[in-house]
Design an enzyme around this catalytic site. Sequence first.
Site, PDB file in Angstrom:
ATOM      1  N   ILE A   1      -4.412  31.882  10.026  1.00 46.68           N
ATOM      2  CA  ILE A   1      -3.780  33.140   9.645  1.00 46.68           C
ATOM      3  C   ILE A   1      -3.346  33.138   8.183  1.00 46.68           C
ATOM      4  O   ILE A   1      -3.503  34.150   7.477  1.00 46.68           O
ATOM      5  CB  ILE A   1      -2.600  33.445  10.590  1.00 46.68           C
ATOM      6  CG1 ILE A   1      -3.145  34.147  11.851  1.00 46.68           C
ATOM      7  CG2 ILE A   1      -1.525  34.288   9.922  1.00 46.68           C
ATOM      8  CD1 ILE A   1      -2.124  34.431  12.905  1.00 46.68           C
TER       9      ILE A   1
ATOM     10  N   LYS B   1     -14.061  23.551   8.437  1.00 45.83           N
ATOM     11  CA  LYS B   1     -14.889  22.456   8.965  1.00 45.83           C
ATOM     12  C   LYS B   1     -15.428  22.751  10.356  1.00 45.83           C
ATOM     13  O   LYS B   1     -16.211  21.966  10.882  1.00 45.83           O
ATOM     14  CB  LYS B   1     -14.112  21.144   8.957  1.00 45.83           C
ATOM     15  CG  LYS B   1     -12.940  21.055   9.900  1.00 45.83           C
ATOM     16  CD  LYS B   1     -12.351  19.639   9.822  1.00 45.83           C
ATOM     17  CE  LYS B   1     -11.207  19.461  10.796  1.00 45.83           C
ATOM     18  NZ  LYS B   1     -10.684  18.078  10.768  1.00 45.83           N
TER      19      LYS B   1
ATOM     20  N   ASN C   1      -5.591  26.666  15.129  1.00 47.98           N
ATOM     21  CA  ASN C   1      -4.333  26.823  15.856  1.00 47.98           C
ATOM     22  C   ASN C   1      -3.893  28.277  15.867  1.00 47.98           C
ATOM     23  O   ASN C   1      -3.329  28.765  16.843  1.00 47.98           O
ATOM     24  CB  ASN C   1      -3.235  25.964  15.212  1.00 47.98           C
ATOM     25  CG  ASN C   1      -3.260  24.530  15.706  1.00 47.98           C
ATOM     26  OD1 ASN C   1      -4.012  24.179  16.606  1.00 47.98           O
ATOM     27  ND2 ASN C   1      -2.437  23.689  15.099  1.00 47.98           N
ATOM     28  N   SER C   2      -4.143  28.970  14.764  1.00 44.61           N
ATOM     29  CA  SER C   2      -3.749  30.382  14.681  1.00 44.61           C
ATOM     30  C   SER C   2      -4.425  31.201  15.767  1.00 44.61           C
ATOM     31  O   SER C   2      -3.794  32.035  16.430  1.00 44.61           O
ATOM     32  CB  SER C   2      -4.111  30.950  13.306  1.00 44.61           C
ATOM     33  OG  SER C   2      -3.364  30.348  12.285  1.00 44.61           O
TER      34      SER C   2
ATOM     35  N   GLN D   1      -0.296  31.409  21.249  1.00 48.15           N
ATOM     36  CA  GLN D   1       0.147  32.304  22.317  1.00 48.15           C
ATOM     37  C   GLN D   1       1.430  33.025  21.927  1.00 48.15           C
ATOM     38  O   GLN D   1       1.668  34.157  22.321  1.00 48.15           O
ATOM     39  CB  GLN D   1       0.397  31.493  23.598  1.00 48.15           C
ATOM     40  CG  GLN D   1      -0.843  30.825  24.177  1.00 48.15           C
ATOM     41  CD  GLN D   1      -0.525  30.047  25.437  1.00 48.15           C
ATOM     42  OE1 GLN D   1       0.370  30.399  26.211  1.00 48.15           O
ATOM     43  NE2 GLN D   1      -1.266  28.965  25.655  1.00 48.15           N
TER      44      GLN D   1
ATOM     45  N   GLU E   1      12.789  34.408  22.709  1.00 44.38           N
ATOM     46  CA  GLU E   1      12.325  33.028  22.769  1.00 44.38           C
ATOM     47  C   GLU E   1      13.449  32.094  22.371  1.00 44.38           C
ATOM     48  O   GLU E   1      14.526  32.519  21.935  1.00 44.38           O
ATOM     49  CB  GLU E   1      11.088  32.824  21.879  1.00 44.38           C
ATOM     50  CG  GLU E   1       9.840  33.514  22.434  1.00 44.38           C
ATOM     51  CD  GLU E   1       8.580  33.236  21.627  1.00 44.38           C
ATOM     52  OE1 GLU E   1       8.647  32.505  20.619  1.00 44.38           O
ATOM     53  OE2 GLU E   1       7.521  33.762  22.000  1.00 44.38           O
TER      54      GLU E   1
ATOM     55  N   ASP F   1      -5.911  16.647   7.817  1.00 42.71           N
ATOM     56  CA  ASP F   1      -6.764  16.516   6.630  1.00 42.71           C
ATOM     57  C   ASP F   1      -6.077  16.994   5.351  1.00 42.71           C
ATOM     58  O   ASP F   1      -6.136  16.339   4.312  1.00 42.71           O
ATOM     59  CB  ASP F   1      -8.052  17.334   6.803  1.00 42.71           C
ATOM     60  CG  ASP F   1      -8.848  16.938   8.030  1.00 42.71           C
ATOM     61  OD1 ASP F   1      -8.408  16.032   8.752  1.00 42.71           O
ATOM     62  OD2 ASP F   1      -9.908  17.543   8.255  1.00 42.71           O
TER      63      ASP F   1
ATOM     64  N   HIS G   1       6.398  20.617  21.512  1.00 48.43           N
ATOM     65  CA  HIS G   1       6.629  21.781  22.369  1.00 48.43           C
ATOM     66  C   HIS G   1       6.979  21.299  23.772  1.00 48.43           C
ATOM     67  O   HIS G   1       6.324  20.400  24.306  1.00 48.43           O
ATOM     68  CB  HIS G   1       5.386  22.675  22.411  1.00 48.43           C
ATOM     69  CG  HIS G   1       5.655  24.047  22.926  1.00 48.43           C
ATOM     70  ND1 HIS G   1       5.915  24.305  24.254  1.00 48.43           N
ATOM     71  CD2 HIS G   1       5.717  25.254  22.303  1.00 48.43           C
ATOM     72  CE1 HIS G   1       6.109  25.595  24.420  1.00 48.43           C
ATOM     73  NE2 HIS G   1       6.000  26.198  23.254  1.00 48.43           N
TER      74      HIS G   1
ATOM     75  N   ARG H   1      13.876  23.932  20.702  1.00 49.06           N
ATOM     76  CA  ARG H   1      12.762  23.196  21.294  1.00 49.06           C
ATOM     77  C   ARG H   1      12.992  21.695  21.386  1.00 49.06           C
ATOM     78  O   ARG H   1      12.583  21.050  22.351  1.00 49.06           O
ATOM     79  CB  ARG H   1      11.475  23.501  20.509  1.00 49.06           C
ATOM     80  CG  ARG H   1      10.913  24.863  20.836  1.00 49.06           C
ATOM     81  CD  ARG H   1       9.658  25.161  20.067  1.00 49.06           C
ATOM     82  NE  ARG H   1       9.090  26.430  20.504  1.00 49.06           N
ATOM     83  CZ  ARG H   1       8.065  27.030  19.913  1.00 49.06           C
ATOM     84  NH1 ARG H   1       7.496  26.477  18.856  1.00 49.06           N
ATOM     85  NH2 ARG H   1       7.602  28.179  20.371  1.00 49.06           N
TER      86      ARG H   1
ATOM     87  N   HIS I   1       3.302  19.808  18.572  1.00 51.04           N
ATOM     88  CA  HIS I   1       3.030  21.231  18.408  1.00 51.04           C
ATOM     89  C   HIS I   1       2.991  21.682  16.956  1.00 51.04           C
ATOM     90  O   HIS I   1       2.127  22.469  16.574  1.00 51.04           O
ATOM     91  CB  HIS I   1       4.095  22.023  19.156  1.00 51.04           C
ATOM     92  CG  HIS I   1       3.836  23.501  19.251  1.00 51.04           C
ATOM     93  ND1 HIS I   1       2.667  24.023  19.766  1.00 51.04           N
ATOM     94  CD2 HIS I   1       4.604  24.568  18.908  1.00 51.04           C
ATOM     95  CE1 HIS I   1       2.714  25.343  19.734  1.00 51.04           C
ATOM     96  NE2 HIS I   1       3.873  25.697  19.207  1.00 51.04           N
TER      97      HIS I   1
ATOM     98  N   ARG J   1      11.357  23.876  13.636  1.00 47.47           N
ATOM     99  CA  ARG J   1      10.949  25.274  13.464  1.00 47.47           C
ATOM    100  C   ARG J   1      11.501  26.158  14.576  1.00 47.47           C
ATOM    101  O   ARG J   1      11.410  25.829  15.758  1.00 47.47           O
ATOM    102  CB  ARG J   1       9.418  25.383  13.454  1.00 47.47           C
ATOM    103  CG  ARG J   1       8.913  26.816  13.431  1.00 47.47           C
ATOM    104  CD  ARG J   1       7.416  26.861  13.330  1.00 47.47           C
ATOM    105  NE  ARG J   1       6.726  26.336  14.492  1.00 47.47           N
ATOM    106  CZ  ARG J   1       6.455  27.028  15.604  1.00 47.47           C
ATOM    107  NH1 ARG J   1       6.866  28.288  15.706  1.00 47.47           N
ATOM    108  NH2 ARG J   1       5.794  26.484  16.592  1.00 47.47           N
TER     109      ARG J   1
END
Length: 517
Positions: free
Chosen positions: A13, A33, A40-41, A45, A112, A206, A227, A273, A327, A362
Amino acid sequence: MRKADVIIVGSGIAALQLAVHISRRLHVIVLTKSKMQQSNSFLAQGGVAAAIGENDHPASHFQDTIEAGRNVNDHEAVWKLTAEAPGIIQDLAFNNCQFDYDREGSLHLGKEGAHSHARIIHGGGDQTGRRIVDGLLEKLGSNIQIYEDESVYELLVQEDGTCYGVSSKSKNGNMHNIVAPHVVLATGGCGQLFSFTSNAQEVTGDGVALAYWAGARIKDMEFVQFHPTLLFHNGKTRGLVSEAVRGAGARLVDECGNHLMEGIHPFLDLAPRHVVAQTIFNSIQKGCQIYLDVTSITNFEQRFPTAAGLCAQNDVQGRIPVAPGCHFLMGGVETDHVGRTNVSGLYAIGEVACTGVHGANRLASNSLLEGLVYGRRLARYLSEQDPSLFFPKTPSLPTPQSPVCLKLPSKEEIQRTMMSRVGIVRNRDSLKEQLSWIESFELNKWMTADFRQLTKTQWETVAMLQTSWLITTAALERTESRGGHYRSDFPNENKEWEKKHLSKTLEKRTAHESVQA
């Protein structure tokens, strides 16, 4: 040799937001790659956090972010992020991003973990990442040139320390040198360093390794978020069950149906989390399997199609067996509020970057927000730069050398040892054991190896080892517990560490020199 105005390494994203908003007069090359929709973007979910509710405010979003990050966040960076969040949502909605709306036609706002208000915007229940990625892909201009299955092996750096391009290898093994005055890393995090993870197969750290070898400062690597709820079946984690499911009323229970988080935290199942993950981990260590009870959620299959499909694939229903898994990386390549690193010409955005927004842990749904905010910011900055910047001379390929004999472990060994020694619960002995194991593979040879000689698997393994070393050394140095970093031998927060940040810089990687095995 290829030339561009901007090179973007990655396709999530943050990368796409940058590519969409950058001036159409700039020629941009995007390298990934794998495929553009493997990230992941795309798998994300969770939603995007923004204070757009009637009784909500960016100041509240700011405070929740600081609290989750245990106050090691960059306060200015957090304030700017939360202040820009409503405009980001407005921009996406205006451009027909398929978000979820309530019956009155307003954006549906979910709750959340660690959020004091319902402020999470979703798309397709638990398909937010897919919807945003698809929407951004549709908006790419003709100035964007995409190369899929193209692995970047090295950042090209001049003698004065300026980054001016990349060396890459295509799927068929052909090497390419690509030069540009601006090189942007948007490669994601490093979830595949751990055996239990929610991350895509491609996310092997990477970008952090590339930046470190190019001389960039790497910061806060001890802060890794696990997570709490990955579906756990037959001894393996099988995929993520979004926090939005708990936000909709699902509860964590033990084998007897007792609510796990009662008496642990006032937010119960929506505690930060790291609190939930450590509680689940401790229960599993004692031999007690933990479940996510979703029976109270009506129309679970319709509301959360991704999670429901994952359950169906593993023949699970009602109570979902869960375990924590890697995560998100809060640390990474240190940047300013635009995305600039300490290496001239090199930028980083998204999870690979350490902007100071996330601190030690996060806040849920701030990751997609960060990628969208910094992608747009960097697009504006680069669009304002002088397009006639000097291009370096065509770099020549190094003289072929005898293959370097690098002793490397398997990826599975790295994942297993990182999970057991540098995972959710750490201590001095386990960290020193892991550091000794990593360094037994002779880091000094990595500093001089010609990466062009390596296969993709070998190169990824080297990058995984380098990033694992950065995480392990930082975790060993921070002698306290804070956010995603938990030390059983130093189980409490130490006020003296609150404003301390650990960073590492490699002066220069001398590549392409002959090395004796």
